[in-house]
Design a protein around this motif. Sequence first.
Motif, PDB file in Angstrom:
ATOM      1  N   MET A  79       0.828  -1.203   0.000  1.00  0.00           N
ATOM      2  CA  MET A  79       0.000   0.000   0.000  1.00  0.00           C
ATOM      3  C   MET A  79       0.862   1.253   0.000  1.00  0.00           C
ATOM      4  N   ASP A  80       1.977   1.213   0.703  1.00  0.00           N
ATOM      5  CA  ASP A  80       2.895   2.339   0.722  1.00  0.00           C
ATOM      6  C   ASP A  80       3.423   2.631  -0.675  1.00  0.00           C
ATOM      7  N   LEU A  81       3.810   1.588  -1.402  1.00  0.00           N
ATOM      8  CA  LEU A  81       4.316   1.767  -2.757  1.00  0.00           C
ATOM      9  C   LEU A  81       3.231   2.309  -3.687  1.00  0.00           C
ATOM     10  N   VAL A  82       2.015   1.774  -3.549  1.00  0.00           N
ATOM     11  CA  VAL A  82       0.917   2.236  -4.391  1.00  0.00           C
ATOM     12  C   VAL A  82       0.660   3.725  -4.164  1.00  0.00           C
ATOM     13  N   ALA A  83       0.523   4.115  -2.900  1.00  0.00           N
ATOM     14  CA  ALA A  83       0.222   5.513  -2.584  1.00  0.00           C
ATOM     15  C   ALA A  83       1.329   6.442  -3.060  1.00  0.00           C
ATOM     16  N   PHE A  84       2.584   6.020  -2.879  1.00  0.00           N
ATOM     17  CA  PHE A  84       3.693   6.915  -3.217  1.00  0.00           C
ATOM     18  C   PHE A  84       3.866   7.060  -4.725  1.00  0.00           C
ATOM     19  N   VAL A  85       3.912   5.941  -5.460  1.00  0.00           N
ATOM     20  CA  VAL A  85       4.200   6.035  -6.893  1.00  0.00           C
ATOM     21  C   VAL A  85       3.027   6.630  -7.670  1.00  0.00           C
ATOM     22  N   VAL A  86       1.791   6.289  -7.261  1.00  0.00           N
ATOM     23  CA  VAL A  86       0.634   6.885  -7.944  1.00  0.00           C
ATOM     24  C   VAL A  86       0.578   8.379  -7.657  1.00  0.00           C
ATOM     25  N   GLY A  87       0.851   8.753  -6.391  1.00  0.00           N
ATOM     26  CA  GLY A  87       0.897  10.178  -6.056  1.00  0.00           C
ATOM     27  C   GLY A  87       1.996  10.898  -6.821  1.00  0.00           C
ATOM     28  N   LEU A  88       3.144  10.248  -6.971  1.00  0.00           N
ATOM     29  CA  LEU A  88       4.247  10.845  -7.728  1.00  0.00           C
ATOM     30  C   LEU A  88       3.840  11.074  -9.182  1.00  0.00           C
ATOM     31  N   TRP A  89       3.155  10.115  -9.753  1.00  0.00           N
ATOM     32  CA  TRP A  89       2.693  10.243 -11.139  1.00  0.00           C
ATOM     33  C   TRP A  89       1.670  11.371 -11.282  1.00  0.00           C
ATOM     34  N   LEU A  90       0.717  11.449 -10.352  1.00  0.00           N
ATOM     35  CA  LEU A  90      -0.302  12.491 -10.424  1.00  0.00           C
ATOM     36  C   LEU A  90       0.298  13.882 -10.252  1.00  0.00           C
ATOM     37  N   ILE A  91       1.216  14.027  -9.304  1.00  0.00           N
ATOM     38  CA  ILE A  91       1.854  15.326  -9.092  1.00  0.00           C
ATOM     39  C   ILE A  91       2.663  15.723 -10.325  1.00  0.00           C
TER      40      ILE A  91
ATOM     41  N   PHE B 256      -5.535  12.610   6.524  1.00  0.00           N
ATOM     42  CA  PHE B 256      -5.492  12.538   5.060  1.00  0.00           C
ATOM     43  C   PHE B 256      -6.060  13.810   4.430  1.00  0.00           C
ATOM     44  N   TYR B 257      -7.101  14.379   5.029  1.00  0.00           N
ATOM     45  CA  TYR B 257      -7.711  15.581   4.469  1.00  0.00           C
ATOM     46  C   TYR B 257      -6.713  16.746   4.449  1.00  0.00           C
ATOM     47  N   TYR B 258      -6.094  17.002   5.603  1.00  0.00           N
ATOM     48  CA  TYR B 258      -5.161  18.126   5.671  1.00  0.00           C
ATOM     49  C   TYR B 258      -3.846  17.816   4.967  1.00  0.00           C
ATOM     50  N   ALA B 259      -3.450  16.539   4.950  1.00  0.00           N
ATOM     51  CA  ALA B 259      -2.215  16.177   4.251  1.00  0.00           C
ATOM     52  C   ALA B 259      -2.351  16.423   2.755  1.00  0.00           C
ATOM     53  N   ILE B 260      -3.486  16.075   2.192  1.00  0.00           N
ATOM     54  CA  ILE B 260      -3.704  16.293   0.764  1.00  0.00           C
ATOM     55  C   ILE B 260      -3.772  17.792   0.458  1.00  0.00           C
ATOM     56  N   ARG B 261      -4.397  18.562   1.352  1.00  0.00           N
ATOM     57  CA  ARG B 261      -4.434  20.017   1.165  1.00  0.00           C
ATOM     58  C   ARG B 261      -3.025  20.612   1.185  1.00  0.00           C
ATOM     59  N   LEU B 262      -2.205  20.147   2.128  1.00  0.00           N
ATOM     60  CA  LEU B 262      -0.832  20.646   2.200  1.00  0.00           C
ATOM     61  C   LEU B 262      -0.042  20.245   0.960  1.00  0.00           C
ATOM     62  N   LEU B 263      -0.294  19.025   0.486  1.00  0.00           N
ATOM     63  CA  LEU B 263       0.420  18.551  -0.699  1.00  0.00           C
ATOM     64  C   LEU B 263       0.078  19.402  -1.918  1.00  0.00           C
ATOM     65  N   LYS B 264      -1.166  19.840  -2.013  1.00  0.00           N
ATOM     66  CA  LYS B 264      -1.568  20.702  -3.118  1.00  0.00           C
ATOM     67  C   LYS B 264      -0.927  22.085  -3.023  1.00  0.00           C
ATOM     68  N   ARG B 265      -0.656  22.536  -1.794  1.00  0.00           N
ATOM     69  CA  ARG B 265      -0.053  23.856  -1.609  1.00  0.00           C
ATOM     70  C   ARG B 265       1.454  23.835  -1.803  1.00  0.00           C
ATOM     71  N   ALA B 266       2.057  22.657  -1.677  1.00  0.00           N
ATOM     72  CA  ALA B 266       3.511  22.558  -1.772  1.00  0.00           C
ATOM     73  C   ALA B 266       3.984  22.983  -3.156  1.00  0.00           C
TER      74      ALA B 266
ATOM     75  N   GLY C 270       5.530  15.536   1.828  1.00  0.00           N
ATOM     76  CA  GLY C 270       4.096  15.349   2.043  1.00  0.00           C
ATOM     77  C   GLY C 270       3.610  14.021   1.497  1.00  0.00           C
ATOM     78  N   LEU C 271       4.093  13.653   0.329  1.00  0.00           N
ATOM     79  CA  LEU C 271       3.697  12.389  -0.283  1.00  0.00           C
ATOM     80  C   LEU C 271       4.189  11.207   0.539  1.00  0.00           C
ATOM     81  N   ALA C 272       5.397  11.288   1.070  1.00  0.00           N
ATOM     82  CA  ALA C 272       5.939  10.202   1.891  1.00  0.00           C
ATOM     83  C   ALA C 272       5.126  10.025   3.172  1.00  0.00           C
ATOM     84  N   LEU C 273       4.702  11.109   3.792  1.00  0.00           N
ATOM     85  CA  LEU C 273       3.903  11.011   5.020  1.00  0.00           C
ATOM     86  C   LEU C 273       2.534  10.398   4.736  1.00  0.00           C
ATOM     87  N   ILE C 274       1.925  10.781   3.623  1.00  0.00           N
ATOM     88  CA  ILE C 274       0.635  10.199   3.244  1.00  0.00           C
ATOM     89  C   ILE C 274       0.781   8.694   3.001  1.00  0.00           C
ATOM     90  N   ALA C 275       1.826   8.315   2.287  1.00  0.00           N
ATOM     91  CA  ALA C 275       2.059   6.892   2.010  1.00  0.00           C
ATOM     92  C   ALA C 275       2.324   6.120   3.298  1.00  0.00           C
TER      93      ALA C 275
END
Length: 288
Positions: free
Chosen positions: A29-41, A187-197, A206-211
Amino acid sequence: NVGYGVLLLVQLICIYLTQSRGPWLGLGMDLVAFVVGLWLIGRRRGVRWMARIGGVASAIVLVGALFVAALNIPNSPLTALGNLPVVGRGIERLSTLTRTEDGTGRVRELIWSGATNLILSDPARTIIGWGPESMYVAYNRFYPPELAQVELRNATPDRSHNVEFDQMVTMGVVGLLAYYFLVGSFFYYAIRLLKRAVGTRDQLIGLALIATMAAHFVEIQTGIQIASTWTYFYLTIGMMVTFGYYMTTYLRQPEAAVEVAAPLPVDLGPELALQLHEAPDPGAVGAE
């Protein structure tokens, strides 16, 4: 960087040698969250290396997930890979993720059955629970007889091997809702912070903490919530809070001032550029 790479390799080897499927699922799950998030960003911000690495890694993880799913199909021909040297034992363990007829899968199923009866035995306790560290005592009346055939007869469960059951047994519906509120808020505030980064470093942190939190939440569905896992849970939340404070305008203000005072394009002309720099801030004038 080399030291971190060696440390990561040692951790991966240790997780594999545990032969524990819960941490393996959490790592997946950690790998999924991180690599998919990396691709989306990467796609959203137009960062090519992020989009490429994230896209390739996401495809590899998808293939791995499909392989694990195929392993757990009854009478799957892929189970023969369990005879391979070195990795065969791991493949055999992965092929038993959904098996509840025997082994630890059956133990968990019986423990959850007794925990369900315990939770529903008293309406008041369903709401407020039986108290912290109380399952060892309260569970005895609902101990399934069959559990003694697949586990030690003198072993009384003190954990449910599932975070939802543990919350319901110890703190009831109130505790479970509070736990979900805490995780959901993270997760709500982490995603908001990630969008502001803006910077790459901030985005990766931010992505590593979410993962990390996603991995923990998956692992604890079949794991045991003890002091060490609670420590990592709240440490991750604390790191996100600190990261959020770092992302606020109070700490960004000196950098923002430098960005505002950056040289303007020369084609505006030196006199016009000077006037624009010296012009008062409309927001500041309005505030006064």
